[in-house]
Design a protein around this motif. Structure first.
Motif, PDB file in Angstrom:
ATOM      1  N   VAL A 312      34.170  54.007  75.588  1.00  0.00           N
ATOM      2  CA  VAL A 312      35.762  54.555  75.619  1.00  0.00           C
ATOM      3  C   VAL A 312      36.664  54.564  76.792  1.00  0.00           C
ATOM      4  CG1 VAL A 312      38.177  55.483  74.290  1.00  0.00           C
ATOM      5  CG2 VAL A 312      35.527  54.527  72.467  1.00  0.00           C
ATOM      6  N   GLY A 313      37.098  54.320  77.304  1.00  0.00           N
ATOM      7  CA  GLY A 313      38.096  54.680  78.503  1.00  0.00           C
ATOM      8  C   GLY A 313      37.453  54.029  80.068  1.00  0.00           C
ATOM      9  N   SER A 314      36.102  52.981  79.223  1.00  0.00           N
ATOM     10  CA  SER A 314      35.689  52.591  80.685  1.00  0.00           C
ATOM     11  C   SER A 314      35.972  51.594  81.644  1.00  0.00           C
ATOM     12  CB  SER A 314      33.303  52.498  79.987  1.00  0.00           C
ATOM     13  OG  SER A 314      33.513  51.590  79.532  1.00  0.00           O
ATOM     14  N   GLY A 315      37.261  51.113  81.016  1.00  0.00           N
ATOM     15  CA  GLY A 315      37.196  50.150  81.775  1.00  0.00           C
ATOM     16  C   GLY A 315      36.930  48.740  81.797  1.00  0.00           C
ATOM     17  N   LYS A 316      36.816  48.144  80.317  1.00  0.00           N
ATOM     18  CA  LYS A 316      36.225  47.175  79.839  1.00  0.00           C
ATOM     19  C   LYS A 316      36.886  45.931  79.851  1.00  0.00           C
ATOM     20  CE  LYS A 316      35.115  48.069  75.917  1.00  0.00           C
ATOM     21  NZ  LYS A 316      35.005  50.644  75.638  1.00  0.00           N
ATOM     22  N   THR A 317      38.804  46.562  79.990  1.00  0.00           N
ATOM     23  CA  THR A 317      39.492  45.109  79.872  1.00  0.00           C
ATOM     24  C   THR A 317      40.240  44.752  81.485  1.00  0.00           C
ATOM     25  OG1 THR A 317      40.747  46.848  79.097  1.00  0.00           O
ATOM     26  CG2 THR A 317      42.320  45.337  79.048  1.00  0.00           C
ATOM     27  N   VAL A 318      39.449  45.406  82.237  1.00  0.00           N
ATOM     28  CA  VAL A 318      39.768  44.235  84.039  1.00  0.00           C
ATOM     29  C   VAL A 318      38.346  43.883  83.382  1.00  0.00           C
ATOM     30  CG1 VAL A 318      39.850  45.254  86.670  1.00  0.00           C
ATOM     31  CG2 VAL A 318      40.357  46.864  84.328  1.00  0.00           C
ATOM     32  N   VAL A 319      36.998  44.438  83.592  1.00  0.00           N
ATOM     33  CA  VAL A 319      36.089  43.775  83.421  1.00  0.00           C
ATOM     34  C   VAL A 319      36.355  41.843  82.857  1.00  0.00           C
ATOM     35  CG1 VAL A 319      33.314  43.205  83.010  1.00  0.00           C
ATOM     36  CG2 VAL A 319      34.149  45.278  83.908  1.00  0.00           C
ATOM     37  N   ALA A 320      36.626  42.369  81.464  1.00  0.00           N
ATOM     38  CA  ALA A 320      37.636  40.978  80.924  1.00  0.00           C
ATOM     39  C   ALA A 320      38.210  39.512  81.545  1.00  0.00           C
ATOM     40  CB  ALA A 320      37.851  41.509  79.551  1.00  0.00           C
ATOM     41  N   ALA A 321      39.072  41.092  82.551  1.00  0.00           N
ATOM     42  CA  ALA A 321      40.477  40.227  83.330  1.00  0.00           C
ATOM     43  C   ALA A 321      39.803  39.009  84.257  1.00  0.00           C
ATOM     44  CB  ALA A 321      41.335  40.545  83.250  1.00  0.00           C
ATOM     45  N   LEU A 322      38.212  39.795  84.716  1.00  0.00           N
ATOM     46  CA  LEU A 322      37.467  39.341  85.672  1.00  0.00           C
ATOM     47  C   LEU A 322      37.622  37.807  85.458  1.00  0.00           C
ATOM     48  CD1 LEU A 322      37.439  41.959  88.371  1.00  0.00           C
ATOM     49  CD2 LEU A 322      38.369  39.942  89.321  1.00  0.00           C
TER      50      LEU A 322
END
Ligand code: ADP
Ligand code: MG
Length: 706
Positions: A312-322
């Protein structure tokens, strides 16, 4: 099994082709009852393993009995008398020279009573319990034996089989006996051992026939404890084979999927560069690594099947966005799916904010979007105007047609099982190609388990949190100290911090949960007149929910009262205090998820786990784990220990691996060997994989035919 209906009986020695009706004593009724247990063939019967054992192989001297033992004893009657306590009962004292025990009967008739004349010899079997004068057996099995005759004892431990209505233990045993006879006669032709000698030798496993025989009829010296713990090598051999079959089937699934075609999504990097420029932070090394792994996958002409695990909070969303931007650069559409409306909305807001400035159209689809809005969205998806679509599983309903779907991103993977993964892949099918698929989960699973559960996926791990976060401090407090906690909220908010108050009634009814949240919000607003208190729960209209979330995010609300709808995805960095009510009723993973909503900004964050006394041992242990660590992997490991994989991973996941005898937690240590054996088998004995899978998964392996 219908497959074998037309096979002429008695022809083939293969026990899987012999229906149970070939056995003595199995008529249509018994056959039906056996079928209820999943037993249709002689082989099925051999794989119907005992769940317990009794030791009737020796007569135990009464002097050596201990409470809790189940044992055979033999002795002569000293005394039989009727006692009138709260209930009328018959007490029979027997002794064997080493000691005495009392048999206690609540139901008996005059005949029985007469049978217990002084001096009569009895052999009894039962569970030994403490008693007032001697140890006791309540309603033991017993028979009268002749004084001088030599009575045989059982030659094997007595197996106790899982059974079903109308099918008695005592009728199952002779059936397994016959099945074992057939096995002995037919040997390898009856039950082929698909594990080659090389593998048996390497992993020190007994042959299949020997293992089956042992488990059904253990010799007298076998340890009941070891057997009941499933730890005997004979059992482990069967467990090994079962795990191997599952592993192979998932690998097969993966090979089949990997052999398919997918669009090559190279991209020129321009959108990604602009996106990264606009971000207020730089990616962590772990994020960069995972982004690169995904980028490489997307450029291949076979579908990516990748699971990103990250706390949780590791920043998966940005990875998905890229990943999404790479696909869009290459001219493909991207669908992003989340399991709940709230999480999907959150993603929508993020992607919308990030991508609209890049000139992309991001559309939103949930089950609640109806009428004209829906028609317009569907049109944009179908004609390709929408580059990125965010939504719930509504995205994959019949009426949604994609123009050129190239990538599917699924968040919170653990809520979707393998079948759904497959359905998604198929949904995006265009001609011969299928979309790439990226799945993300915040429920970390220990590596060995992940290997088994997700053997059809490649795995990436974001094992680093963005810098500048300090771990959330967690305290565990009984709810009679509520006033203190309310005061703490007041102080935190007075310092400009924001707080969540999570109501977690575990009522089945969502309505009750929402009601509780509403009541709590009212009470807290009264107790904290200086604070602006907001409320969000699952029964509110999307628009209202969104408005509340937005004003919390904007800092217009100090305190947000919520149900567990905020469990996943909600992201408000200024919120640094979380109170969770009735924390003892939630699982570790869920608490960890909830707590992950704080600790996202620079401020020191804390979490108060409120519980109601009395607290069970297990709940105490769970809350202790949360207090002691914030490491998601450690928490997952402890969760597995405390609850077992079935509960941790949810029925869907374990349903996917409907294991008959293996237990993922108990047998975890076998998994690395299973993986090795799978390699060997695929390389050198490929012909044995299909029959192994069929033996253990039956028709369930059909889903392999993607
Ligand atoms: P999760 O992995 O739980 O889905 P999110 O993607 O929601 O995590 O990210 C959590 C928060 O961390 C968000 O506010 C996000 O903008 C921020 N974040 C992500 N990556 C970084 C980074 N490399 N540096 C700083 N903050 C980041
Ligand atoms: Mg997330």
């Amino acid at each position: 099994m219908q497959l074998h209906k037309d096979v002429p009986v008695t022809q083939s020695p293969d026990l899987q082709s012999q229906p149970v009706t070939l056995l003595r004593g199995v008529g249509p009724r018994a056959a039906q009852r056996l079928a209820n247990l999943g037993i249709e063939t002689v082989q099925d019967l051999l794989f119907h393993l005992p769940s317990r054992y009794q030791d009737r192989t020796r007569v135990v001297p009464m002097g050596s009995l201990r409470p809790g033992d189940e044992a055979v004893v033999e002795g002569s009657v000293d005394l039989a008398e009727i006692k009138f306590g709260r209930k009328r009962m018959l007490l029979v004292r027997i002794s064997d020279g080493t000691g005495a025990i009392t048999l206690r009967f609540f139901h008996f008739n005059a005949n029985q009573q007469a049978g217990f004349a002084r001096g009569v010899r009895l052999r009894c079997y039962g569970e030994v319990r403490p008693g007032t004068v001697t140890l006791e057996m309540v309603h033991p099995e017993y028979k009268r034996i002749d004084e001088h005759a030599i009575e045989a004892v059982e030659e094997h431990l007595t197996p106790i089989y899982p059974t079903t209505e109308g099918l008695h233990q005592l009728s199952l045993r002779p059936l397994t006996e016959q099945a074992l006879e057939r096995l002995a006669q037919s040997g390898d032709a009856g039950l082929r051992d698909w594990l080659p000698p090389a593998i048996l030798k390497k992993f020190k496993l007994p042959s299949l026939a020997a293992a089956i025989r042992y488990v059904h009829r253990p010799p007298p010296e076998a340890s009941v404890d070891e057997l009941e713990a499933g730890r005997h090598p004979a059992q482990q051999r069967l467990v090994f084979e079962e795990l191997l079959a599952h592993h192979l089937s998932l690998r097969q699934l993966r090979y089949a999927a990997k052999a398919q075609l997918a669009p090559v999504l190279q991209g020129d990097g321009k959108l990604r560069a602009r996106f990264l420029d606009a971000l207020s932070f730089t990616l962590t090394a772990a994020q960069q690594r995972v982004v690169a792994e995904i980028a490489a996958d997307l450029q291949r002409e076979h579908p990516m099947l990748r699971l990103v695990q990250g706390d949780v909070g590791s920043g998966k969303t940005v990875v998905a966005a890229l990943a999404a931007l790479q696909a869009v650069e290459a001219g493909a559409q991207v669908a992003i799916m989340a399991p709940t409306e709230l999480l999907a909305e959150q993603h929508y807001r993020n992607f919308h904010a990030w991508m609209t400035p890049l000139g992309l159209e991001v559309s939103w689809l949930s089950g609640k979007i109806k009428g004209k809005a829906r028609t317009a969205t569907l049109a944009a998806i179908a004609d390709g105007t929408a580059a990125v679509m965010v939504g719930t599983h509504a995205l994959f309903q019949e009426d949604v047609q994609f123009a050129r779907l190239g990538l599917v991103i699924v968040d919170e993977q653990h809520r979707f099982g393998v079948h759904q993964r497959l359905a998604l892949r198929d949904k995006g099918k265009q001609g011969e190609t299928r979309p790439h698929q990226l799945t993300m989960t915040a429920t970390p699973i220990p590596r060995t388990l992940a290997m088994t559960l997700y053997a059809d996926l490649d795995a990436s791990i974001i094992d680093e949190l963005p810098p500048g976060r300090s771990p959330v401090q967690t305290v565990v407090i009984p709810d009679n100290r509520r006033p203190e906690i309310v005061e703490r909220v007041r102080q935190a908010c007075a310092q400009g911090r924001q707080a969540y108050w999570v109501c977690t009634l575990i009522e089945e009814s969502e309505a009750l949960q929402c009601q509780a949240a509403e009541d709590t919000a009212v009470q807290l607003a009264e107790a904290l007149p200086d604070l602006r208190v907001g409320l969000v729960h699952g029964r509110m209209k999307s628009r209202d929910k969104e408005a509340v979330m937005a004003s919390f995010k904007a800092g217009e609300l100090n305190l947000l009262v919520a149900t567990t709808v905020i469990e996943v995805g909600v992201d408000v960095p200024n919120a640094s205090l979380m109170i969770i009510e009735n924390a003892e009723r939630l699982g570790l993973a869920q608490l960890h998820q909830l707590r992950g909503r704080v600790g996202r900004g620079a401020a020191q964050s804390s979490c108060v786990l409120m519980y109601r006394n009395p607290l069970s041992e297990q709940a105490r242990a769970r809350l202790g784990v949360l207090r002691d660590t914030t490491d998601g992997f450690e928490i997952a490991r402890r969760d597995l220990e405390l609850r077992g994989p079935g509960e941790v991973l949810g029925t869907r996941q374990t349903g996917l691996l409907s294991l008959r005898i293996a237990d993922l937690l108990r047998d975890q240590d076998l998994l690395p060997s299973v993986e090795q054996a799978a390699e060997t088998l695929l390389e050198s004995y490929p012909e044995s994989t299909a029959p192994l899978i069929r033996r253990w998964l039956g028709d369930a392996s059909r889903y392999g035919e993607v």
